[in-house]
Design a protein around this motif. Structure first.
Motif: not given
Length: 128
Positions: A105-118
Motif C-alpha cells: 500500500d503506497c500510503s505506507d510510505i508515510k510511516r516509512l513502512y516496508g521497502m526492501d532495497y534502497w
C-alpha cells in the motif's frame, strides 16, 4: 544483484523543475512498488511519492501534491519523479526504494513502512 541507482539531482532555482530517475537492476519493476523519499539536513526522512506497478496506484505527500509526478518506464526498468514548481523547502537528499510485495500500500510510505532495497540518493538543492 539487486540495485537501485538514482540520478537527476542538482541545483535549481525556485520555481524550476527537475526529473529524478531511479534505475533498477537485478529485478523487474512489474508488480513491485517504488517509493521516493527525501531527507533534509537535520530532519527526519519522509515519504514523498510512491507507485505500485501491480495496480498502478500512486501516492503523493501533501507537500508535493500537484507539483510532483511519479511514473514508470517498464522498458527501461526505471521510475521517474518529475518535480515542478520547486521550492527551497524541497531541498534534500532524495532516495528511491523498492518493495517487492505486489500488495504494498503506497500510503505506507508515510510511516516509512516496508521497502526492501534502497538507493544511495541524489541531492536536490533549490536556491536562488
Amino acid at each position: 544483484q539487486v540495485q537501485l541507482v538514482e540520478s537527476g539531482g542538482g541545483l535549481v532555482q525556485p520555481g524550476g523543475s527537475l526529473r529524478l530517475s531511479c534505475a533498477a537492476s537485478g529485478f523487474t519493476l512489474d508488480y513491485k512498488a517504488i517509493g521516493w523519499f527525501r531527507q533534509a539536513p537535520g530532519k527526519e526522512r519522509e515519504g514523498v511519492s510512491c507507485i505500485n506497478n501491480n495496480d498502478g496506484s500512486t501516492y503523493y505527500a501533501d507537500s508535493v501534491k500537484g507539483r510532483f509526478i511519479i511514473s514508470t518506464n517498464n522498458a527501461q526498468n526505471t521510475v521517474y519523479l518529475q518535480m515542478n514548481g520547486l521550492k527551497p523547502e524541497d531541498t534534500a537528499d532524495y532516495y528511491c526504494a523498492a518493495d517487492l510485495h505486489p500488495n504494498y500500500d503506497c500510503s505506507d510510505i508515510k510511516r516509512l513502512y516496508g521497502m526492501d532495497y534502497w538507493g544511495i540518493g541524489t541531492l536536490v538543492t533549490v536556491s536562488s
